[in-house]
Design a protein around this motif. Structure first.
Motif, PDB file in Angstrom:
ATOM      1  N   CYS A  17       1.020  -1.223  -0.011  1.00  0.00           N
ATOM      2  CA  CYS A  17       0.159  -0.187   0.005  1.00  0.00           C
ATOM      3  C   CYS A  17       0.781   1.372  -0.022  1.00  0.00           C
ATOM      4  N   HIS A  26      -5.606  -4.614  -3.513  1.00  0.00           N
ATOM      5  CA  HIS A  26      -6.464  -3.870  -4.218  1.00  0.00           C
ATOM      6  C   HIS A  26      -5.702  -3.012  -5.557  1.00  0.00           C
ATOM      7  N   SER A  28      -5.775  -0.315  -7.268  1.00  0.00           N
ATOM      8  CA  SER A  28      -5.075   0.863  -7.003  1.00  0.00           C
ATOM      9  C   SER A  28      -3.755   0.965  -6.515  1.00  0.00           C
ATOM     10  N   ILE A  30      -3.599   1.385  -3.129  1.00  0.00           N
ATOM     11  CA  ILE A  30      -3.924   1.923  -1.719  1.00  0.00           C
ATOM     12  C   ILE A  30      -4.804   0.974  -1.058  1.00  0.00           C
ATOM     13  N   GLN A  35      -7.995   3.734   2.358  1.00  0.00           N
ATOM     14  CA  GLN A  35      -9.068   4.163   1.387  1.00  0.00           C
ATOM     15  C   GLN A  35     -10.016   4.781   2.138  1.00  0.00           C
ATOM     16  N   LEU A  38      -9.393   8.170   3.580  1.00  0.00           N
ATOM     17  CA  LEU A  38      -9.118   9.349   2.781  1.00  0.00           C
ATOM     18  C   LEU A  38     -10.306  10.492   3.161  1.00  0.00           C
ATOM     19  N   LEU A 104      -9.347   5.631  -7.880  1.00  0.00           N
ATOM     20  CA  LEU A 104     -10.110   5.502  -6.770  1.00  0.00           C
ATOM     21  C   LEU A 104     -11.243   6.616  -7.042  1.00  0.00           C
TER      22      LEU A 104
END
Ligand SMILES: [Zn+2]
Ligand SMILES: [Zn+2]
Length: 230
Positions: A17, A26, A28, A30, A35, A38, A104
């Motif tokens: 991550c 994931h 992405s 992250i 996530q 955020l 995301l």
């Protein structure tokens, strides 16, 4: 076949991550818990995405004078850690961070009703482009376009003047600074356009770009960004 399983195993267990360094499955880059941490933008002006207290739907600027674009949406507040990731993306060339946020944000901002026909990134002036080596908005637009299945036209808008850094100027000064600073390379008659940028600071850049697209025949301009400054 064996190789495919092996590479999937590797990517699941070796990808870390970006924020906490835990193993991150994931795509992405992250992880789920990061996530969730955020700074999501939940309550914002319907038109310009300015963060607002619960209940209000329009900010004072838009009540006084609605913008040229129909609506702007942003995924997050411009605060930690999104602000740092964007800073690394823009000024240190960290495209992994840029792509992670764009993926995301594309999930969060997917347009449901009347999606744009075309996505157009906010351009950089050639001098800044030359200095930076890439346009961050173009990379974000490419990710959004891929995930939303909407074509991207990266060179539709051109930045005519190299505006000085906008950060110290208020909204009125920014608008004056930006008026007629964008030029559309072709007519976009009858099209709904989605403008893409990394950060919405006051909305003045979007306003100037939207005005140029409407002058070139667009029927509607909306805007999508990773985050919004309060
Ligand atoms: Zn994490
Ligand atoms: Zn507003």
């Amino acid at each position: 076949m064996v190789y495919r399983h092996f590479s999937r195993f590797l990517s699941r267990h070796l990808t870390r991550c970006l924020l906490c360094s835990a193993a991150c499955p994931h795509p992405s880059g992250i992880c789920g818990p990061c996530q969730a941490d955020l700074p999501a933008l939940h309550h914002a002006c319907d038109l310009c995405a300015l963060p607002l207290p619960d209940g209000a739907s329009r900010c004072p600027h838009c009540l006084r004078r609605p913008p040229a674009f129909t609506r702007a949406r942003a995924a997050w507040h411009y605060s930690f850690p999104v602000g740092q990731l964007i800073h690394n993306f823009k000024y240190r060339g960290d495209r992994v961070a840029g792509r992670a946020l764009a993926r995301l944000a594309a999930e969060r901002l997917m347009p449901v009703a009347e999606p744009p026909d075309l996505l157009v990134p906010i351009p950089l002036h050639w001098r800044r482009y030359w200095h930076r080596g890439f346009n961050q908005a173009q990379l974000i637009a490419a990710v959004f376009g891929h995930q939303w299945q909407i074509p991207v036209m990266p060179r539709l808008l051109r930045k005519r003047t190299a505006t000085n850094t906008q950060q110290q100027l208020n909204r009125g000064r920014r608008l004056g600074n930006l008026r007629e600073s964008f030029i559309a390379s072709k007519k976009v008659r009858g099209l709904r356009i989605g403008l893409i940028d990394d950060v919405i600071t006051t909305g003045a850049t979007l306003e100037a770009a939207a005005q140029e697209l409407l002058n070139s025949g667009a029927v509607e301009v909306s805007a999508f960004a990773l985050c919004r400054v309060s």
